[in-house]
Scaffold this motif. Structure first.
Motif, PDB file in Angstrom:
ATOM      1  N   ALA A  37       0.832  -1.208   0.000  1.00  0.00           N
ATOM      2  CA  ALA A  37       0.000   0.000   0.000  1.00  0.00           C
ATOM      3  C   ALA A  37       0.866   1.257   0.000  1.00  0.00           C
ATOM      4  CB  ALA A  37      -0.937  -0.014   1.203  1.00  0.00           C
ATOM      5  N   ILE A  38       1.934   1.254   0.783  1.00  0.00           N
ATOM      6  CA  ILE A  38       2.853   2.402   0.816  1.00  0.00           C
ATOM      7  C   ILE A  38       3.493   2.603  -0.563  1.00  0.00           C
ATOM      8  CG2 ILE A  38       5.031   3.258   1.815  1.00  0.00           C
ATOM      9  CD1 ILE A  38       2.654   3.500   3.698  1.00  0.00           C
ATOM     10  N   LEU A  44       1.652   6.781  -6.890  1.00  0.00           N
ATOM     11  CA  LEU A  44       0.655   7.786  -7.248  1.00  0.00           C
ATOM     12  C   LEU A  44       1.155   9.197  -6.972  1.00  0.00           C
ATOM     13  CD1 LEU A  44      -2.658   6.133  -6.057  1.00  0.00           C
ATOM     14  CD2 LEU A  44      -1.937   6.597  -8.407  1.00  0.00           C
ATOM     15  N   ALA A  45       1.807   9.388  -5.845  1.00  0.00           N
ATOM     16  CA  ALA A  45       2.350  10.711  -5.511  1.00  0.00           C
ATOM     17  C   ALA A  45       3.405  11.145  -6.521  1.00  0.00           C
ATOM     18  CB  ALA A  45       2.935  10.692  -4.101  1.00  0.00           C
ATOM     19  N   SER A  46       4.253  10.221  -6.951  1.00  0.00           N
ATOM     20  CA  SER A  46       5.278  10.584  -7.932  1.00  0.00           C
ATOM     21  C   SER A  46       4.652  10.888  -9.292  1.00  0.00           C
ATOM     22  CB  SER A  46       6.327   9.482  -8.050  1.00  0.00           C
ATOM     23  OG  SER A  46       5.729   8.306  -8.551  1.00  0.00           O
ATOM     24  N   LEU A  47       3.581  10.170  -9.661  1.00  0.00           N
ATOM     25  CA  LEU A  47       2.905  10.470 -10.924  1.00  0.00           C
ATOM     26  C   LEU A  47       2.256  11.854 -10.890  1.00  0.00           C
ATOM     27  CD1 LEU A  47       1.262   7.032 -11.785  1.00  0.00           C
ATOM     28  CD2 LEU A  47       3.142   8.151 -12.987  1.00  0.00           C
ATOM     29  N   PHE A  48       1.624  12.197  -9.763  1.00  0.00           N
ATOM     30  CA  PHE A  48       1.038  13.534  -9.648  1.00  0.00           C
ATOM     31  C   PHE A  48       2.113  14.615  -9.645  1.00  0.00           C
ATOM     32  CE2 PHE A  48      -2.799  11.365  -7.935  1.00  0.00           C
ATOM     33  CZ  PHE A  48      -3.681  11.853  -8.892  1.00  0.00           C
ATOM     34  N   ALA A  49       3.270  14.332  -9.038  1.00  0.00           N
ATOM     35  CA  ALA A  49       4.369  15.302  -9.036  1.00  0.00           C
ATOM     36  C   ALA A  49       4.896  15.518 -10.448  1.00  0.00           C
ATOM     37  CB  ALA A  49       5.488  14.818  -8.115  1.00  0.00           C
TER      38      ALA A  49
END
Length: 57
Positions: A37-38, A44-49
């Motif tokens: 999960a982490i 996802l956070a890196s894709l949004f960044a």
């Protein structure tokens, strides 16, 4: 030299072969699910960044 194929064919007789036992998958542990999960959230956070950086240009 002519005896080598005969010797190798005698050694590799199918009667001596054991049956293949398929491995049984084990259940995931709670720790493995947590780290999965982490990793998903980090991805996802890196894709949004990356999306934010590309759109900012």
């Amino acid at each position: 030299m002519r005896l080598f194929p005969v010797l190798f064919s005698l050694i590799a007789l199918p009667a001596f072969a054991t049956a293949y036992d398929r491995p049984i998958p084990q259940a995931q542990s709670a720790t493995a699910e947590f780290w999965y999960a982490i990793a998903c959230l980090t991805l996802l956070a890196s894709l949004f960044a990356v999306r934010w950086l590309v759109n900012r240009r």
